[in-house]
Motif scaffolding. Structure first.
Motif, short mmCIF file in Angstrom:
data_model
loop_
_atom_site.label_atom_id
_atom_site.label_comp_id
_atom_site.label_asym_id
_atom_site.label_seq_id
_atom_site.Cartn_x
_atom_site.Cartn_y
_atom_site.Cartn_z
N ASP A 49 10.24 -4.82 -5.37
CA ASP A 49 9.14 -5.12 -6.29
C ASP A 49 9.40 -6.48 -6.90
OD1 ASP A 49 7.29 -2.73 -6.46
OD2 ASP A 49 9.23 -1.74 -6.76
N SER B 224 -0.87 -4.74 -0.55
CA SER B 224 0.56 -4.47 -0.73
C SER B 224 1.08 -3.75 0.51
CB SER B 224 0.82 -3.64 -1.98
OG SER B 224 0.13 -2.39 -1.91
N GLN C 291 3.13 -0.75 1.74
CA GLN C 291 3.66 0.50 1.25
C GLN C 291 3.74 1.51 2.39
OE1 GLN C 291 2.89 1.63 -2.85
NE2 GLN C 291 1.15 0.23 -2.91
N LEU D 285 -0.27 -4.85 -10.19
CA LEU D 285 -0.14 -4.98 -8.75
C LEU D 285 -1.11 -6.05 -8.26
CD1 LEU D 285 1.27 -3.72 -6.23
CD2 LEU D 285 -0.75 -2.26 -6.01
N ILE E 92 4.53 -11.27 0.39
CA ILE E 92 4.44 -9.94 1.01
C ILE E 92 4.11 -10.06 2.49
CG2 ILE E 92 3.25 -7.71 0.93
CD1 ILE E 92 2.57 -8.32 -1.98
N ARG F 197 6.06 -4.95 -2.87
CA ARG F 197 4.91 -5.15 -3.76
C ARG F 197 5.13 -6.36 -4.65
NH1 ARG F 197 5.93 0.83 -3.71
NH2 ARG F 197 7.82 0.16 -4.79
N TRP G 50 4.03 -7.96 -8.48
CA TRP G 50 3.49 -7.62 -9.79
C TRP G 50 3.46 -8.88 -10.65
CZ3 TRP G 50 2.29 -2.39 -10.40
CH2 TRP G 50 2.82 -1.53 -9.43
#
Length: 425
Positions: free
Chosen positions: A175, A207, A209, A237, A243, A256, A258
């Motif tokens: 993150d 993102s 995931q 987010l 990424i 991710r 932030w």
């Protein structure tokens, strides 16, 4: 050994690049600065000379250049004899500059993914839409092209690679957290090019995931972290450049990004978006003038470089990495703190520009020294992170790590055989 640098761009980040390149011109050689406004380039040259940033006597020269003009860029590269191009201009010029670099056989560094002015948040991975198409050509011609070598993307990519290589047996999540806890004192302003800034947040939030792309809306998902120095912060987010390469190059299922936003920014952004003023598509006024709303908003907002004199506070940017080591769960936060006033006192720019401008100079030094002159196209996480982060420690962006053993400086050692190690790994 490559030397002599062309800096493309004349904004706040270019100003930092110019100062830091000058401070290391014993390695980098001649320094040339080019943009459409030669006056802005000349202003940077004057400020570098006024602060006495040149480490040794050398060339520091301004040039007028439309970086979308590939032939003009090629001509300037040949005229100046530069061997390294640092592109910190608008993301709209990346592919034009890259084409000129490939054709002239010099090394290339940029700090952001290319963007098409008519498109926002294209299908991921974004690098796959533009830059990565030239990978085979760069390899065939021996061109070193390093993409995303700012802070985020850039340093955070190196943090991620370092964590995977040195701190974990398996990384489960990364993150990336970016917080600006500073204040510029204006009613509303963006910390870098408003057009690029807003484009990041008006489309889908992508993102990575569970090993696949997920989409959300901006400001839909938030988190609260107690961060070093800047304290408890709310972040959202967001979609971001790094990424799109990390998801390809590192074996991590959750990656991710932030970013911190205050309530005032969110309110103004929401009003502008709902009114259609953040659209990149042209509209016709009652007077028959075709305008792009987003460009109008950019024109009336403060120039980000003008914020620097009054900026106070600090930034905190880092990677919160979770995984396992020797069968046990482990969590680390590798990060950097930058002070707005200290940045301004040194190079005349605020901390956002400082964190973005120092890393590409470190990358240029590593190319010049040979450490990163890999003669192919890469993103930062594909390169050895240790010499990069060690150099940044020495030239203005020292990193730290917080883990179960406490909070300490991130320190590197190179053995006589050339191998690197990091304390506490």
């Amino acid at each position: 050994m490559k030397k002599n640098v062309l800096i493309i761009g004349a904004g706040g980040v270019a100003q930092v690049v110019a100062h830091k390149a000058a401070q290391n011109n014993d390695i980098l050689g001649d320094i040339h600065i080019a943009s459409r406004s030669i006056a802005k380039c000349e202003k940077i040259v004057a400020e570098v000379l006024e602060k006495g940033s040149l480490k040794v006597p050398g060339v520091l020269k301004a040039h007028a250049l439309d970086a979308l003009d590939i032939e003009a860029t090629k001509a300037l590269i040949r005229e100046t004899g530069v061997e390294i191009v640092i592109n910190v201009g608008s993301a709209f010029v990346n592919m034009s500059v890259l084409r000129a670099v490939i054709d002239t056989g010099v090394a290339y560094i940029d700090t952001a993914i290319h963007e098409d002015p008519a498109k926002i948040c294209e299908t991921p991975p974004w690098y796959g839409n533009y830059e990565w198409h030239h990978g085979d050509e760069c390899a065939a011609k021996g061109i070193t092209a390093i993409h995303g070598a700012g802070f985020d993307p850039g340093v955070v990519n190196a943090y991620a690679a370092l964590a995977v290589q040195d701190y974990f047996d398996q990384v489960d999540s990364i993150d990336i957290i970016d917080v600006n806890a500073g204040s510029h004192g204006r009613y509303f302003a963006t910390n870098f090019d408003p057009e690029i800034n807003f484009r990041e947040f008006t489309g889908q939030v992508y993102s990575w995931q569970n090993g696949e792309w997920q989409t959300n809306q901006m400001f839909e998902i938030s988190r609260i972290d107690d961060l070093p120095v800047v304290g408890e912060q709310t972040t959202y987010l967001s979609g971001h450049d790094e990424i799109h390469s990390l998801s390809r190059n590192l074996p991590v299922k959750d990656i991710r990004f932030w970013m911190g936003f205050g309530a005032h920014y969110i309110n103004v952004f929401t009003v502008l978006k709902n009114l259609g003023l953040l659209s990149e598509q042209p509209v016709m006024t009652a007077e028959g003038l075709e305008v792009v709303p987003l460009k109008v908003v950019k024109a009336v907002l403060p120039d980000p470089s003008s914020l620097a004199p009054d900026y106070t506070g600090k930034t905190c940017i880092g990677d919160l990495v979770k995984g396992t080591r020797d069968g046990a769960a482990r969590e680390i936060f590798i990060y950097q703190i930058c002070d707005h006033k200290e940045s301004y006192d040194e190079v005349g720019s605020q901390a956002i520009s400082y964190t973005a401008g120092v890393p590409p100079v470190a990358a240029a030094i590593l190319i010049a020294r040979g450490d990163w002159d890999v003669r192919r196209q890469v993103n930062v996480e594909e390169l050895p992170p240790h010499p990069f982060l060690d150099l940044l420690n020495r030239i203005g962006l020292p990193s730290r790590i917080r883990d179960g053993e406490g909070d300490r400086a991130l320190e590197f050692t190179q053995a006589e055989d050339g191998r690197w190690s990091v304390a506490g790994a």
